[in-house]
Design a protein around this motif. Structure first.
Motif, PDB file in Angstrom:
ATOM      1  N   ARG A  82       0.877  -1.084  -0.155  1.00 48.50           N
ATOM      2  CA  ARG A  82      -0.041  -0.067  -0.038  1.00 48.50           C
ATOM      3  C   ARG A  82       0.877   1.291   0.121  1.00 48.50           C
ATOM      4  O   ARG A  82       1.813   1.309   0.879  1.00 48.50           O
ATOM      5  N   HIS A  83       0.447   2.184  -0.821  1.00 49.79           N
ATOM      6  CA  HIS A  83       1.317   3.545  -0.961  1.00 49.79           C
ATOM      7  C   HIS A  83       2.491   3.505  -1.721  1.00 49.79           C
ATOM      8  O   HIS A  83       3.258   4.320  -1.654  1.00 49.79           O
ATOM      9  N   ARG A  84       3.065   2.177  -2.317  1.00 57.50           N
ATOM     10  CA  ARG A  84       4.136   2.088  -2.939  1.00 57.50           C
ATOM     11  C   ARG A  84       3.926   1.673  -4.128  1.00 57.50           C
ATOM     12  O   ARG A  84       3.492   0.452  -4.562  1.00 57.50           O
ATOM     13  N   ILE A  85       4.296   2.849  -5.296  1.00 57.76           N
ATOM     14  CA  ILE A  85       3.978   2.210  -6.860  1.00 57.76           C
ATOM     15  C   ILE A  85       5.319   2.519  -7.558  1.00 57.76           C
ATOM     16  O   ILE A  85       6.079   3.369  -7.174  1.00 57.76           O
ATOM     17  N   TRP A  86       6.101   1.352  -8.332  1.00 56.95           N
ATOM     18  CA  TRP A  86       7.291   1.713  -8.884  1.00 56.95           C
ATOM     19  C   TRP A  86       6.856   1.608 -10.528  1.00 56.95           C
ATOM     20  O   TRP A  86       6.369   0.739 -11.102  1.00 56.95           O
ATOM     21  N   ILE A  87       7.088   2.466 -11.319  1.00 58.17           N
ATOM     22  CA  ILE A  87       6.960   2.574 -12.763  1.00 58.17           C
ATOM     23  C   ILE A  87       8.519   2.725 -13.421  1.00 58.17           C
ATOM     24  O   ILE A  87       9.231   3.591 -13.193  1.00 58.17           O
ATOM     25  N   ALA A  88       8.591   1.645 -14.184  1.00 53.76           N
ATOM     26  CA  ALA A  88       9.806   1.538 -14.909  1.00 53.76           C
ATOM     27  C   ALA A  88       9.609   2.295 -16.385  1.00 53.76           C
ATOM     28  O   ALA A  88       8.588   1.749 -17.047  1.00 53.76           O
ATOM     29  N   THR A  89      10.428   3.189 -16.936  1.00 55.66           N
ATOM     30  CA  THR A  89       9.980   3.671 -18.349  1.00 55.66           C
ATOM     31  C   THR A  89      11.252   3.877 -18.943  1.00 55.66           C
ATOM     32  O   THR A  89      12.475   3.859 -18.443  1.00 55.66           O
ATOM     33  N   ALA A  90      11.238   4.393 -20.431  1.00 51.03           N
ATOM     34  CA  ALA A  90      12.576   4.745 -21.003  1.00 51.03           C
ATOM     35  C   ALA A  90      12.726   6.390 -20.695  1.00 51.03           C
ATOM     36  O   ALA A  90      11.626   7.009 -20.574  1.00 51.03           O
ATOM     37  N   LYS A  91      14.103   6.711 -20.771  1.00 51.44           N
ATOM     38  CA  LYS A  91      14.165   7.911 -20.778  1.00 51.44           C
ATOM     39  C   LYS A  91      13.550   8.999 -21.549  1.00 51.44           C
ATOM     40  O   LYS A  91      13.286  10.258 -21.347  1.00 51.44           O
ATOM     41  N   GLU A  92      12.966   8.531 -22.822  1.00 53.13           N
ATOM     42  CA  GLU A  92      12.490   9.441 -23.934  1.00 53.13           C
ATOM     43  C   GLU A  92      10.998   9.691 -23.148  1.00 53.13           C
ATOM     44  O   GLU A  92      10.392  10.862 -23.555  1.00 53.13           O
TER      45      GLU A  92
END
Lengths: 396, 301
Positions: free
Chosen positions: B156-166
């Protein structure tokens, strides 16, 4: 004509090393730049060479005032990585110590603020009362600062009957005195003249510049980690988060005074609901499984955050600390612009800056001329010799 | 003070002060914006001009239907979100006297691993309750960005988003418009052949971490200060200690390292070793060598 006024890093008016460069037009500040980094000690790098339990003591030494802050923040992060939960006694102890520290820090700042605005009588009154809370801290932990209370999996000391009695005796006195300080802050012309309308920080700007803690709460931003992302025993403790819409230095100081009452409430709750039986810690293994975690804590100055990344060994891969003053510096630059040069000390003082927290790295070369320098081994030898004498041993 | 010193200072302080000064002017000029809630945008695929075959038309119709459903979904989710927020507020009011939500139901996936051999085990979800808003945000992000983002919820209360630098700017902009507008800090991690940047955003009681990977030989990324002015110092810190280059930064001076620190040396990188100082430093260096060989005499036992 514009004149540049440099202030610091070494200056009699500053308590801690930081460099301020102001540009003034007559009496009015038009530009402000704050340079930091004069207290950088390499602590984030040093974490990588220590195991988690030693790291806790290093975290404690990030700052002399918020020592239990960084300590607890790291301990609860490591516990989450390990998948263990500290017993109720430990959680209550963390709240109790955290609030006692908040009281001591807020009283310290209010005293300093009174001194900065030339109201030295109030400064002495407040610092006299601060000794009460320092005695409580010493009775609970054995130290006035750097309490060494936490360990991975719980705390290291139980609450003694003496400490309970001392807390119950001291809290009514502190409450009564704090009521008087609130009265002074609301009515005393000296206090109002120096703080009202000084260092304005509108809510919108406070949000854009990512201000935290009493600085943000003084501008009407609801930012209290104890309420929004509760840790330790805070979910079960009744208290109110204080927010003021004044947006000036007075609002920031008033938020702190009102928070003192909430802290007394929480301390009283912790002692009244202290469990009669139970452990103060659970056993934790030394190797921490690989993973990462974000741990947050509401320090006296605002939100403190630890990012811990472990790699499966007994030492962390990376620990990132962000202390609250760092977040408040951009807001401070904004606050000073448009104000008088003479109002600078109180404007800077009202965010309660703490540069030990903010800067954390530097390699120190030893210069031993007259001072005897004790090396690590010498110190150990000295300590062993000292405790060989039975008179020096601590009675249990 | 000599005139040289003054001119130096003039140069050094121009950029940041402009930044703050402009903000003040802007604030005076512009009225406070009303809260712009993220509304569903019409699908771009439906508004393509030009002649189309029948097959394409059929496909188009299907897409339109899909889009309608999507919009309905989004509206529904927006309602859900408001509901959950209200519930959370209620909870926080009730929490004052109630016990911590230890008896909350355990249904969601992705809990932190529980280690065996420890006295008391913690079910993280049990302690912090079931994630509700988190799931809604995850759905929103996946619909908006599709395969560009990889979202995971640890508790709860912790979300991780991986994305490209663009895509970092578009993701952060989307999150800010959705209410996650406080930047807590930026952490930089040395992963060996890559650097990792973690942007900790905060809002609606949640920590949303956006994760970006940068190649070690060219660690460059566009600055975030145009979106969040408060990011200035965190970016400067990462530039000093990890050697990440933030392009178009308004004030790329040093923050923590001293002026006489050599160029291109970044102490938080894993391959950096402290220089040997005479006396105490020599002893430490010796012990470090011993530690590498695996002999006794380790500095930190």
């Amino acid at each position: 004509m514009e004149i540049t006024v440099p202030l610091g890093p070494q200056h009699p008016a500053l308590k801690e090393p930081a460099n301020y460069i102001f540009k003034v037009d007559g009496e009015i500040v038009t530009e402000c730049v704050i340079n930091q980094g004069y207290n950088h000690r390499g602590i984030e790098k040093a974490f990588e060479a220590r195991d988690y339990n030693s790291g806790l003591y290093l975290a404690e030494r990030i700052c002399g005032i918020c020592s239990i802050t960084h300590n607890t923040c790291m301990a609860q992060g490591v516990e989450e990585l390990l998948g263990i939960v500290a017993p109720r006694k430990a959680l209550l102890m963390r709240c109790l110590m955290g609030e006692a520290e908040r009281v001591h820090s807020h009283l310290l700042l209010l005293g300093v603020a009174a001194h900065l605005m030339g109201f030295d009588t109030m400064f002495m009154y407040i610092w006299r009362d601060r000794e009460l809370i320092m005695d409580i801290l010493e009775e609970i932990s054995g130290n006035r600062v750097n309490y060494c209370m936490n360990t991975v999996g719980g705390v290291r000391r139980d609450l003694s009957e003496n400490a309970k009695k001392l807390i119950f005796d001291s809290l009514p006195i502190l409450e009564e005195r704090t009521k008087y300080y609130l009265h002074v802050a609301e009515n005393e012309p000296t206090f109002l003249a120096r703080t009202q309308g000084v260092g304005m920080l509108p809510k919108k700007v406070a949000k854009a510049l990512c201000a935290v803690g009493p600085t943000a709460r003084g501008s009407g931003v609801e930012a209290d980690i104890r309420k929004t992302d509760p840790y330790a025993a805070y979910p079960e403790i009744p208290f109110d988060a204080i927010v003021d819409n004044g947006c000036d230095a007075l609002a920031r100081l008033k938020v702190r005074i009102l928070e003192l009452f909430e802290s007394y409430k929480i301390m009283r709750y912790c002692v009244e609901n202290w469990p009669k039986e139970g452990d103060i810690r659970v056993k934790a293994q030394k190797r921490v499984p690989a993973g990462e975690v974000v741990s947050k804590y509401e320090a006296p100055r605002g939100e403190d955050i630890f990012y811990i990344k472990s790699n499966g060994s007994d030492k962390p891969e990376r620990i990132k600390v962000r202390a609250p003053t760092m977040a408040n510096l951009p807001a401070t630059e904004y606050m000073t612009i448009g104000g008088y040069l003479a109002d600078l000390p109180i404007t800077l003082g009202a965010i309660d800056p703490c540069f030990s927290c903010t800067d954390r790295v530097m390699i120190v070369k030893e210069k031993s001329e007259d001072v005897t320098v004790m090396e690590y081994d010498d110190l150990i030898r000295y300590a062993k010799k000292y405790y060989e004498n039975p008179a020096n041993r601590r009675r249990r | 003070m000599s005139s040289e010193g003054e001119t130096k200072m003039d140069e050094s302080k121009k950029a940041p002060s402009k930044n703050v000064g402009e903000m003040k002017k802007e604030e005076k000029a512009s009225k406070p914006d009303k809260k712009t809630e993220t509304k569903a945008e019409p699908d771009k695929s439906t508004s393509k001009p030009g002649g189309k075959s029948e097959k394409e038309k059929v496909v188009e119709k299907k897409i339109e239907k899909g889009a309608d459903k999507k919009e309905e979904k989004i509206e529904k989710e927006a309602k859900d979100e408001k509901k959950v927020e209200k519930e959370e507020k209620k909870e926080s009011k009730v929490e004052k006297k109630a016990e911590p939500q230890e008896n909350a139901p355990v249904t969601a996936k992705g809990a932190v691993k529980v280690v065996e051999g420890v006295a008391e085990k913690l079910d993280v979800l049990k302690k912090y309750g079931e994630p509700k808003l988190e799931g809604i945000l995850k759905g929103k992000l996946e619909r908006e960005f599709g395969p560009k983002v990889n979202v995971s919820v640890t508790r709860r209360h912790r979300i991780w988003i991986a994305t490209a630098k663009e895509d970092l700017h578009s993701v952060v902009k989307f999150l800010m418009e959705d209410g996650y507008d406080h930047l807590t800090t930026i952490a930089s991690v040395d992963l060996g052949d890559k650097f990792e940047l973690l942007y900790f955003l905060y809002g609606k009681n949640m920590v949303v971490t956006v994760r970006v990977l940068l190649p070690r030989d060219k660690p460059e990324i566009e600055t975030l200060t145009n979106l969040i002015p408060g990011a200035t110092r965190y970016e400067r810190e990462a530039m000093d200690l990890m050697g990440v280059v933030f392009l178009n930064h308004p004030d790329p001076r040093r923050l923590v390292l001293s002026e006489d620190w050599p160029e291109g040396v970044h102490p938080l990188r894993k391959d950096w070793q402290p220089p040997v100082v005479k006396g105490e430093g020599e002893r430490i260096a010796k012990e470090r060598e011993l530690e590498k060989k695996g002999k006794e005499g380790v500095l930190w036992k």
